[in-house]
Design a protein around this motif. Structure first.
Motif, PDB file in Angstrom:
ATOM      1  N   THR A  41       6.432  12.615  -4.929  1.00 34.24           N
ATOM      2  CA  THR A  41       6.107  13.032  -3.424  1.00 34.24           C
ATOM      3  C   THR A  41       6.125  14.168  -2.977  1.00 34.24           C
ATOM      4  O   THR A  41       5.376  14.662  -2.025  1.00 34.24           O
ATOM      5  N   GLU A  83       4.192   8.272   1.666  1.00 40.04           N
ATOM      6  CA  GLU A  83       5.193   7.504   1.101  1.00 40.04           C
ATOM      7  C   GLU A  83       6.069   6.609   2.242  1.00 40.04           C
ATOM      8  O   GLU A  83       6.097   6.933   3.287  1.00 40.04           O
ATOM      9  N   ASP A 157       0.572   7.623  -1.747  1.00 36.94           N
ATOM     10  CA  ASP A 157       1.722   7.694  -2.400  1.00 36.94           C
ATOM     11  C   ASP A 157       2.584   6.299  -2.445  1.00 36.94           C
ATOM     12  O   ASP A 157       2.871   5.633  -1.474  1.00 36.94           O
ATOM     13  N   GLU A 158       2.683   5.931  -3.678  1.00 38.96           N
ATOM     14  CA  GLU A 158       3.090   4.575  -4.093  1.00 38.96           C
ATOM     15  C   GLU A 158       2.599   3.491  -3.232  1.00 38.96           C
ATOM     16  O   GLU A 158       3.308   2.862  -2.484  1.00 38.96           O
TER      17      GLU A 158
HETATM   18 MG   LIG Z   1       8.305   9.439  -3.891  1.00 39.15          MG
END
Ligand SMILES: [Mg+2]
Ligand SMILES: Nc1ncnc2c1ncn2[C@@H]1O[C@H](COP(=O)(O)OP(=O)(O)OP(=O)(O)O)[C@@H](O)[C@H]1O
Lengths: 233, 292
Positions: A41, A83, A157-158
């Motif tokens: 991140t 994220e 992000d994810e």
């Molecule tokens: Mg992260």
């Protein structure tokens, strides 16, 4: 397309990224993998200008953007889906999408139509508060919102976090299509290494803020030692 | 019957004044999650400035315009210079700053304009309106007040609901970091939020002063009522602020007319406590629970 070289960043006494060098090739998906706290991140936040680099440079299509403010990135062609997704729950689905379009100056109706075409469920709920969407629909919304700015580089992000495997497959499939059809460049941060490597062209593995592997996706997925040590599958 | 109508009309006018002040509080709350305790003295300063101009020979409307424009500038400057350094830190810092600002603005006003009680003119009649032989307790300036607040509310709703700028302002208020990633200059939106709030505050200052007596303290009693009105409306919505102001104005007017004026402040307090315990989100709260 996107180049990161010698990037170092941290928080107070913590150094979260040590001298990280990697690149995201045009029209390819590059996965950044690693365990909790590996610095994934932080990497994306530093690239997009939310966090300040201590050393190193970030380049976008040959231009140095290390010190460029985050709010200027969409205009330069880079969109960052943060994220936790960053749906603005107080706005409607369509307002979230319009906001994405405004990032590029103004909202084009055909961009809205395109996003509704890509993500059917969003079109049905366009006037609903975004807070009423399911997890999968929220992920569609934030990707759609980023696409509204017509980016050339997309940072994710994810995106798989908290989603059912079936939905992850669906969203990664869509991403694959977008890259193939539009030449989009994607930097995909994931803890879910198995899924990420199944869709990515290349993979970079971070451990405690350092790059420990950088190779084509198939080779990373086939490296048993690496998988056991860093990728958890 | 006539007393009933007049009490209601008095409450309506009074409620619109609270509504104007509540609108200003709501605008700042929406953009920075701060209750601006300096709202009253900010409006007081711009109103006294307008009074100076009027006493110097300017027309009411010129002075009115100057008050609004100086409110805009004052709000923007205060956000940039005073509030900006503590933005992103704990909200209590900003609240304490606005309390400090309260004192500073009072001192400045006393120095610049003096402490004396002066009379502020009104552009319309300040006597009751005669309809069919009966005189009703609504003045020309009262009608202007009602219209001005309704128009202001409508403009704010249009701004927030239907313009790109309003969309950016809402995004910046709810999710500053996400807004930045979407190209919104969040700092600019906060400055604009304070500037707009301060314009509306200046409007309320003139509406309260018109046809009445003013000194540097004349706004202070409105703070409590304006705050209660804003909380009643949920602190977050312009329409809520106006409805809250109206409900409060009418309720207090009836308490004052039928029970006793010494109970007005107590009633406001009781309403405030009742709302905070029973419906902390305000009377119309619909905000979905936040989840990420
Ligand atoms: Mg992260
Ligand atoms: N705001 C912060 N303040 C202090 N330290 C932080 C902050 N954010 C992250 N860190 C630290 O920096 C390191 C890298 O964190 P980062 O969030 O980048 O990891 P990550 O790979 O994204 O992890 P995850 O998979 O859990 O999201 C960790 O040691 C973390 O504790």
């Amino acid at each position: 397309m996107l180049t990161v070289s010698g990037l170092t960043a941290g928080y107070g006494p913590i150094t979260a990224l040590h001298d990280v060098t990697l690149g995201a090739e045009e029209g390819r998906i590059t996965a950044v993998l690693g365990a909790n706290g590996a610095g994934k991140t932080t990497l994306l936040r530093t690239v997009s200008g939310l966090h300040r680099a201590r050393a190193g440079t970030v380049g976008l299509a040959g231009r140095d953007i290390t010190r460029t403010a985050a709010e200027r990135m969409p205009a330069l062609g880079m969109s960052h889906v943060p994220e936790g997704r960053g749906v603005i729950v107080e706005l409607t689905v369509e307002e979230n999408l319009r906001l994405g379009g405004l990032a590029r100056g103004r909202v084009r109706p055909d961009d809205l139509d395109r996003v509704y075409g890509l993500f059917g469920p969003l079109g049905e709920r366009r006037a609903k508060p975004a807070g009423t969407l399911s997890g999968g629909e929220r992920q569609m919304l934030v990707i759609g919102r980023a696409l509204m700015a017509r980016p050339t580089v997309l940072l994710l992000d994810e995106p798989s976090l908290g989603l059912a495997p079936r939905i992850v497959t669906q969203i990664f499939g869509l991403l694959r299509d977008l890259v193939r059809e539009e030449g989009l460049t994607v930097l995909l941060v994931e803890q879910n290494a198995r899924s990420a490597l199944s869709v990515a062209d290349r993979g970079v593995v971070l451990d405690l803020g350092r790059v420990v592997a950088d190779d084509v996706a198939d080779r990373l997925a086939g490296d048993e030692k690496l998988r056991h040590a860093y990728l958890g599958f | 019957m006539q007393q009933l109508v007049n009490t209601a009309l008095g409450g309506l006018t009074l409620g619109m004044v609270y509504a104007a002040f509540a609108l200003a509080l709501v605008l700042i709350w929406r953009s920075t999650r701060v209750v601006n305790f300096a709202q009253a003295p900010m409006a007081m300063v711009t109103t006294l400035l307008a009074l100076e101009l009027i006493e110097g020979g300017a027309s009411f409307w010129l002075a009115f315009a100057v008050a609004l424009v100086s409110g805009l500038v004052l709000g923007a400057v205060i956000e940039r210079v005073v509030v900006r350094p503590v933005e992103g830190k704990s909200e209590i810092n900003a609240v304490i700053l606005t309390l400090g600002l309260f004192i500073v603005l009072h001192a400045a006003a006393a120095l610049l304009f003096g402490n004396g009680v002066r009379s502020f003119p009104a552009p319309f009649g300040v006597r009751g309106t005669e309809i069919g032989g009966t005189t009703y307790a609504i003045t020309g300036f009262g009608m202007f007040t009602i219209a001005a607040v309704l128009v202001t509310m409508a403009l704010l709703v249009l701004l927030f609901r239907f313009t790109d700028l309003g969309l950016r302002m809402r995004a910046a208020a709810h999710e500053p970091e996400v807004a930045r990633l979407l190209g919104v200059r969040v700092g600019g939106m906060l400055t604009l939020g304070w500037a707009l709030a301060s314009v509306v505050g200046s409007l309320s200052g003139i509406l309260i002063a018109g046809g009445d007596l003013v000194n540097p303290n004349y706004m202070d009693s409105v703070v409590v009522f304006g705050f209660v009105a804003a909380v009643l409306g949920g602190l977050d919505s312009p329409v809520g602020a106006v409805v809250g102001g109206l409900l409060l104005g009418v309720a207090l007017s009836f308490v004052s007319g039928y029970v006793g004026s010494q109970l007005v402040a107590l009633t406001a307090l009781v309403i405030l406590i009742a709302v905070l315990t029973l419906r902390p989100g305000g009377l119309f709260s619909t905000t979905p629970a936040r989840r990420v």
